[in-house]
Structures are given as C-alpha cells and as structure tokens.
Design a protein around this motif. Structure first.
Motif, PDB file in Angstrom:
ATOM      1  N   ILE A  77      87.572 -31.675 112.705  1.00  0.00           N
ATOM      2  CA  ILE A  77      86.484 -31.242 113.377  1.00  0.00           C
ATOM      3  C   ILE A  77      85.675 -30.418 112.364  1.00  0.00           C
ATOM      4  N   ASP A  78      85.810 -29.957 111.360  1.00  0.00           N
ATOM      5  CA  ASP A  78      85.192 -29.489 110.257  1.00  0.00           C
ATOM      6  C   ASP A  78      84.306 -30.725 109.361  1.00  0.00           C
ATOM      7  N   VAL A  79      85.188 -31.552 109.072  1.00  0.00           N
ATOM      8  CA  VAL A  79      84.812 -32.740 108.434  1.00  0.00           C
ATOM      9  C   VAL A  79      83.612 -33.331 109.026  1.00  0.00           C
ATOM     10  N   ARG A  80      83.863 -33.492 110.532  1.00  0.00           N
ATOM     11  CA  ARG A  80      82.934 -34.360 111.292  1.00  0.00           C
ATOM     12  C   ARG A  80      81.564 -33.374 111.465  1.00  0.00           C
ATOM     13  N   ASP A  81      81.692 -32.175 111.620  1.00  0.00           N
ATOM     14  CA  ASP A  81      80.554 -31.088 111.798  1.00  0.00           C
ATOM     15  C   ASP A  81      79.909 -31.008 110.594  1.00  0.00           C
ATOM     16  N   GLY A  82      80.512 -31.117 109.327  1.00  0.00           N
ATOM     17  CA  GLY A  82      79.630 -31.247 108.175  1.00  0.00           C
ATOM     18  C   GLY A  82      79.137 -32.431 107.876  1.00  0.00           C
ATOM     19  N   PHE A  83      79.466 -33.577 108.106  1.00  0.00           N
ATOM     20  CA  PHE A  83      78.929 -34.920 108.084  1.00  0.00           C
ATOM     21  C   PHE A  83      77.695 -35.070 108.852  1.00  0.00           C
ATOM     22  N   LEU A  84      77.954 -34.515 110.204  1.00  0.00           N
ATOM     23  CA  LEU A  84      77.092 -34.622 111.317  1.00  0.00           C
ATOM     24  C   LEU A  84      75.611 -33.788 111.225  1.00  0.00           C
ATOM     25  N   LEU A  85      76.005 -32.704 110.454  1.00  0.00           N
ATOM     26  CA  LEU A  85      74.980 -31.622 110.108  1.00  0.00           C
ATOM     27  C   LEU A  85      74.083 -32.335 108.836  1.00  0.00           C
ATOM     28  N   ALA A  86      74.698 -32.765 108.017  1.00  0.00           N
ATOM     29  CA  ALA A  86      74.018 -33.451 106.845  1.00  0.00           C
ATOM     30  C   ALA A  86      73.169 -34.680 107.524  1.00  0.00           C
ATOM     31  N   ALA A  87      73.688 -35.380 108.262  1.00  0.00           N
ATOM     32  CA  ALA A  87      72.744 -36.544 109.138  1.00  0.00           C
ATOM     33  C   ALA A  87      71.717 -36.004 109.855  1.00  0.00           C
ATOM     34  N   LYS A  88      71.992 -34.789 110.625  1.00  0.00           N
ATOM     35  CA  LYS A  88      70.965 -34.474 111.212  1.00  0.00           C
ATOM     36  C   LYS A  88      69.753 -33.901 110.264  1.00  0.00           C
ATOM     37  N   MET A  89      70.250 -33.293 109.311  1.00  0.00           N
ATOM     38  CA  MET A  89      69.244 -32.583 108.473  1.00  0.00           C
ATOM     39  C   MET A  89      68.330 -33.677 107.868  1.00  0.00           C
ATOM     40  N   ALA A  90      68.843 -34.947 107.471  1.00  0.00           N
ATOM     41  CA  ALA A  90      68.276 -35.827 106.606  1.00  0.00           C
ATOM     42  C   ALA A  90      67.137 -36.553 107.775  1.00  0.00           C
ATOM     43  N   GLU A  91      67.304 -36.251 109.081  1.00  0.00           N
ATOM     44  CA  GLU A  91      66.440 -36.998 109.756  1.00  0.00           C
ATOM     45  C   GLU A  91      66.369 -38.407 109.627  1.00  0.00           C
ATOM     46  N   ASN A  92      67.426 -39.288 109.487  1.00  0.00           N
ATOM     47  CA  ASN A  92      67.209 -40.369 109.087  1.00  0.00           C
ATOM     48  C   ASN A  92      67.714 -41.485 110.206  1.00  0.00           C
ATOM     49  N   ASP A  93      66.725 -42.038 110.908  1.00  0.00           N
ATOM     50  CA  ASP A  93      66.997 -43.159 111.977  1.00  0.00           C
ATOM     51  C   ASP A  93      68.022 -44.086 111.830  1.00  0.00           C
ATOM     52  N   ALA A  94      67.989 -44.585 110.322  1.00  0.00           N
ATOM     53  CA  ALA A  94      68.711 -45.779 110.093  1.00  0.00           C
ATOM     54  C   ALA A  94      70.289 -45.400 110.064  1.00  0.00           C
ATOM     55  N   LEU A  95      70.528 -44.202 110.048  1.00  0.00           N
ATOM     56  CA  LEU A  95      72.060 -43.788 109.918  1.00  0.00           C
ATOM     57  C   LEU A  95      72.776 -43.638 111.357  1.00  0.00           C
TER      58      LEU A  95
END
Lengths: 304, 380
Positions: B43-61
């Motif tokens: 859950i921590d790995v997932r949340d960390g990963f998704l947080l970075a993805a969200k902060m990057a606001e990159n629709d390609a991911l």
C-alpha cells in the motif's frame, strides 16, 4: 535444559490451541459426517470479533465473550442456511460448498475491516514474563493459554462423557439413523454441535490473535494443521484430537529445535540451519504418515 | 473532393491523431501486495508511486494496480495478464523477492521494462542481471550490510541472527555476515509469513547472545517484536529499516523506542525533493510516509524522467534515459551502477517518539556510496 523445558511449554501451548480448532472439526465430522473447510473462517470471525470489541471497550474478557458469541452465531447461521443442505451429498460437494464459504467469509471480512492486520493487545495483568520454578522466564499470557486450553478440554470431556447432550453426541457419532429413530431431534442437535465447534474455533482465534495478528486468511494455515491433528487422532474422536494436538504441537516445536542441531553435527552452520528448518516444517506430516501406516484409522478412530 | 472521400480523409486524420496520442503514452502494470501480513508495504509503495504520478500531472502515464496477495502463482498470472491482454510497457510494484524471482526474468525476456520499487534479490543483481531490469530501491543485501557495519561500531560481538527462509531472507543474513566481524550466537531461518516466534525467542534466550539482528518485514516484524517485548528478554536488537518501518512502529509502540536500524532514506533527510515528498504525502494520505513509500515515489519519478527524454517505443533510447537516473531522488545522491542497481549512502536511524507518533531519526552514516556486492558478476 531450560531451553528444552521452554520449548515443551511452547509445544503445549501450540497443542492446546490446535485442540480447540480440531475439537470442533472432529465433532462435526464425527456426528454429521461433514468435512467443513470453513472452520478456519470461524477462527478468523472469533479473532475479528474480539479485536473489534477490545478496540471499542478495552476489555479483554468482553472481547473473548464476543469472540465466542460471534463465532457460535456465525456457525449456527451457516449450519441453518448452507451446511444443512449438504449432509446427504458426497464429500466433494461438501468440500466445494465450504470452500466457497471460505471465500465469502474472507472477502466479507476484508470488506468490513480492510486488508490491514488488526492488533489485539494482551491485557496488562497477563503481559510480561513470570519466573517458573527452576528460573525459567516464560510469558504469562502463554502460560494462561495453556491453562485455558486445558480447562476447556476438561469441560468438553465432562460435557461429552457426563451430560445428556454428550450422550446424544456420542450416539450421533456411532449411528445417526438409530438416534433419529429413537426420537432425538437430530436437526437441532446438528445445529448445536456445529455452533459448539464454531465457538471453540472462535475462542482459539481470539486467544491466539492477541499474540499474533488478526488478519484475513489467518485461519487457513491453522485449518491445515488441524486436519493433520484429527487424522492422527482418528476422525470423530475428541480424545484422539486432544492427543493428536499435543503430539503435533510438541513435534513441531521440538523438531524445530533439534533437527537443525542434529544436522549441525555433520554440516556447516547455515546449510544445517536451512536443511534442518526445512525438514522440521515437514515433520508433522511425516508423523501423520507414520501414524497412518501403523493405524490407518488414526489413534482413536472407530471407522477405518 | 466528393463527400465520401472527404469522410474517409477525416476518418484517417482522426485515426492519425489518436495514434499520435498513443505514441507518448506509457502504460504501467503495478503488481503489489495489498492484502495479508505484507499489505502495509504494498500500500505504501502504491501510494508513493501514485502520489508522484499525480504531482507530475502527466496524462501520458497510465497505471493499473493489482493485488498479488503475496503469492507467487497469483503474481505470475497477473503479469501474464498485464503483458498479454493489457499490453503494458512497464511492470513494477513487487514487494517480496520470491514473487520477484517468479515474475521479473519472464517479463524482461518478453522485452518489457521492470522497475523494482522494493525487491532486489541477489540472483538478479549478479549473473542474472538484465538491461531492462532496474532496481530503484537497493540490492537486498545493502541495508543488512549496513546493519552489520553498525553492529561492529556499537561493539556487539555475539549476535543472534534470524530471517525468513526465502531469497530476501538469505540475502539478509549474508549481507549482515559480510560486514559483521563478531561471533554468531545462532542463526535461524523462520518460515515466510510465520506469526508465532515463541520457539525462536526460546533459542535466543538460551544462546547467550549479546544482541539480536532480525529481518522480518511487515506483519512478521510486528508479531516478533510484540512477543519479544513480552518474553522478558532485553538484549539490544538491530535490524534493517524493514523491521522498524512506519507501519510496524505504530503497532509495536514503546517496545521499539531507541532501537537502531539502517535505511537508505528517512523523512528527516534534508533535501528539497524529500521535504516536498514528505509534505505532499502527509497532506494526501494523512499519515507519515515509510521507506517503502519513498521507494514507490522515486520509482515513478525515475520513469517520468525517462519519459521526458525518450519514447518508450524506442527501447534503446528509453533504456539509456532510465540509466541516466536524471531525477531528484528523495534520498539525495542516486546513480545506477553497471548492473542497474543503485549506488547510495545508507544511514543509521534511531526510533524516537514525536508527540504520540513513533518514527525514526537519522543519527549517522553506516555505509557511504555503497553499490552491490554482485556487480562484478553482471556481464553488462
């Protein structure tokens, strides 16, 4: 020497907890001829009920009462709605249906409590170690588990050997058609036995949950060992389940201690440890195979 | 132009436009442990990963997440499904090394990238290394090597060591013994997922050890520490951060106060990337991040940095972009060695209490610029 005594105590503690699981399993099989794979789920229900009540009230005794009540209620409901339809089916149908119950219980529990393990604390008056004669430090709680397990075993023995209900249970295990013909309300007896077995499993779940962790799927590993216990003891025999549970408990704990030590005599440290512990985890199955070769019906089994 | 040909042309143009949009897209399949005793890690790995993805606001991911239930067979099924029917470009997420060994070699052999946010089994760091396999966390041995080195400096000379019997557990004990110079009072492999440690604690008591080193991640560590505290044994314990992560500390409480453990990351590391990460993580999820969350976060940022430089359809270029590791890691300096495993500093942390929250603070450096032992065996 101190290590040996401590491990024997650990083996006893493991054994009596296994007995609480195995007693219900063997009663249900003996009286109703039903293989109940969902017994491990009732163990889990007991543990979760205890964790929830302990979290809400802070009282360990209330938590244990809740575990007994919740597991017995879950057992009675399952018997009335599902298990009742399975008595006349063959074992394959029973295994399939009760396996489905495992999935339903697991996902249901996950839905309500989430995937994270819960932690049930040992009550303050039972935490910490006690010094036993001979200077052995041993956790008070584990000692209490041995005591509770033995008391429940004694209670179960008295119930089966000395009460009217016990007579019916024994008669049911001997010959179901005959006691039905003699006017015993067999369906009520079945529900009662099933709920009794479930309550014992729930109690074991709550007691063990306090030293380990309360999580979805915690019952299945114990269920497998409980099956080993009833096969060794003889399916349907509560006395057999008691002897089998203690044998399995002691074999497992002492095997884990001695096998690596034996391998260390002719192998180097790490390899001996790896081989020894691998073999130690097989030991109870080897014990079961040995008992089955010697007595195919189990130690106290009536039917072959 | 007739109406018919105009419609066809418009259709073609629309198709070309979607193809263009598909071009830069990267589809990530995350297989991680979200249930059972190891759920906290996944859950921590997932949340960390998704947080970075969200902060990057990159629709390609695009990320799809599945629970492996800590079972190798389920993990293999999930990776087959993700590769064959979801058509992912990158796999990531696996926590436990036995699952990693079941999935990674097959996935990289099929030309997929695998970015490991946690498991780093020795078998994949040496002879089994692969150009498409990148470990963003550590080689399994690393934190345990640091613990061994710390044990020397703390004057411990007779350790009792234990770990579960699976690839990461074997790496753990090997790692500790590689740097630790004292005697061993005993060495035990427990079962993976074991919850009752009475037998092991009895052996520790009888062994005459002066300290206990243990690697028991997730629920195993919680069970062990609770039972250890209840047994009356008071030998000092040391371990990797996995045995004292944020999830374990909250469940164990006072019993772990003051314990020393080793980690490549901590929330008090002073760099801008880390400050931003800790702040964002607390705001998003309402709890402190663990090292697992930091690893998930770094993994996503590594992937994003490569996406900015190269297109995933150009495997060579994308691989080169990953190797550059051109992202701000929350642990500070970070580079890949030739086997695609990190070179990084490993710190000693101490368990402290902040208000009513148990956490860690850094008290020193255990190993500086540590790579992995097996790098010479890797033919890359």
């Amino acid at each position: 020497m101190l290590l040996l005594i401590e491990q024997v105590l650990n083996g006893l503690q493991y054994g009596v907890m296994l007995f609480l699981m195995a007693a219900g399993l063997t009663l249900v099989f003996g009286v109703m001829g039903l293989i109940n794979l969902a017994h491990g789920s009732l163990y889990m229900v007991g543990a979760f009920a205890a964790a929830a009540v302990a979290g809400a009230t802070g009282s360990f005794l209330l938590a244990l009462a809740a575990a007994l009540a919740a597991a017995a209620a879950a057992g009675a409901i399952v018997e009335l709605t599902v298990i009742r339809r399975l008595y006349d089916r063959d074992h394959l149908d029973q295994v399939l249906a009760t396996f489905a119950l495992i999935l339903i219980f697991s996902e249901g529990t996950r839905y309500f409590f989430g995937s994270f393990p819960l932690y049930l604390d040992i009550p303050a008056y039972l935490s910490g170690p006690v010094t036993l004669p001979g200077g052995i430090l041993y956790p008070t709680y584990r000692l209490a588990l041995i005591g509770v397990g033995l008391l429940v075993s004694l209670g179960l023995y008295l119930l089966i050997a000395r009460t009217r209900l016990g007579v019916r249970i024994r008669a049911g295990a001997q010959d179901r058609e005959m006691i039905a013909a003699l006017g015993v309300d067999i369906s009520k007896l079945y529900t009662l036995v099933f709920a009794l077995g479930a309550a014992l499993a729930g109690l074991a779940g709550a007691l063990v949950g306090a030293i380990q962790s309360v999580q979805v799927g915690m019952g299945e590993p114990v269920l497998i060992v409980a099956f080993v216990v009833i096969v060794i003891g003889g399916i349907g025999s509560v006395k057999g389940a008691f002897v089998g549970a203690l044998m399995v408990g002691l074999t497992d704990r002492l095997g884990g201690l001695f096998l690596p030590a034996i391998f260390r005599l002719f192998m180097d440290g790490s390899a001996a440890q790896a081989t020894g512990s691998a073999l130690a985890s097989m030991l109870i199955y080897i014990l079961m195979a040995g008992v089955l070769i010697w007595r195919p019906q189990g130690l106290y089994g009536a039917r072959a | 132009m007739t109406l018919k040909s105009w419609i066809i042309a418009a259709g073609m143009a629309a198709l070309a436009a979607t193809a263009q949009a598909e071009q830069g897209k990267v589809k990530v399949g995350m297989i991680t442990t979200l249930s059972g005793g190891g759920a906290g890690l996944g859950i921590d790995v997932r949340d960390g990963f998704l947080l970075a993805a969200k902060m990057a606001e990159n629709d390609a991911l695009e990320v799809i997440v599945e629970d492996d239930q800590q079972r190798p067979d389920i993990a293999v099924q999930l990776s087959d499904k993700m590769i064959q029917s979801d058509d992912v470009d990158v796999l990531t997420g696996i926590i436990f090394s036995n699952l990693a060994m079941a999935v990674i070699p097959a996935a990289t052999a099929q030309g997929k990238f695998y970015l490991s946010p946690n498991a780093g089994p020795s078998a994949l760091a040496g002879r089994g290394c692969h150009p498409n396999y990148f470990n963003v966390a550590w080689q399994n041995d690393n934190l345990h090597e640091a613990a061994g080195s710390y044990a020397n400096s703390a004057g411990l000379t007779n350790s009792f060591i234990l770990a579960p019997n699976y690839p990461a557990g074997q790496d753990a004990l090997n790692g500790y013994k590689r740097f630790y110079e004292g005697e061993l009072a005993g060495e035990i492999f427990t079962q993976l997922g074991q919850t009752d440690y009475a037998a092991e604690i009895a052996q520790i008591r009888a062994s005459g050890a002066d300290s206990v080193f243990f690697f028991l991640p997730g629920g195993m560590g919680i069970s062990f520490l609770k039972q250890y505290a209840d047994s009356g044994l008071d030998l000092p314990v040391v371990g990797p951060a996995f045995s004292f992560d944020q999830g374990i500390l909250q469940a164990v409480g006072d019993a772990a106060l003051g314990v020393k453990n080793t980690s490549q990351w901590n929330k008090d590391l002073d760099n801008p990337a880390n400050t931003a990460f800790v702040e964002a993580f607390e705001a998003e999820y309402g709890r402190l991040p663990s090292l697992y969350a930091s690893q998930g976060y770094d993994t996503a940022n590594l992937l994003l940095s490569a996406m900015a430089k190269a297109d995933i359809s150009d495997t060579e270029a994308f691989r080169a972009a990953l190797r550059e590791a051109d992202f701000a890691s929350v642990r500070g300096d970070f580079t890949f060695d030739s086997n695609n495993h990190p070179i990084q500093d490993i710190y000693v942390r101490e368990v402290i209490r902040e208000g009513d929250v148990f956490t860690n603070r850094i008290i020193g450096v255990a190993l500086e610029g540590r790579s992995s032992e097996y790098v010479a065996d890797c033919p890359m």
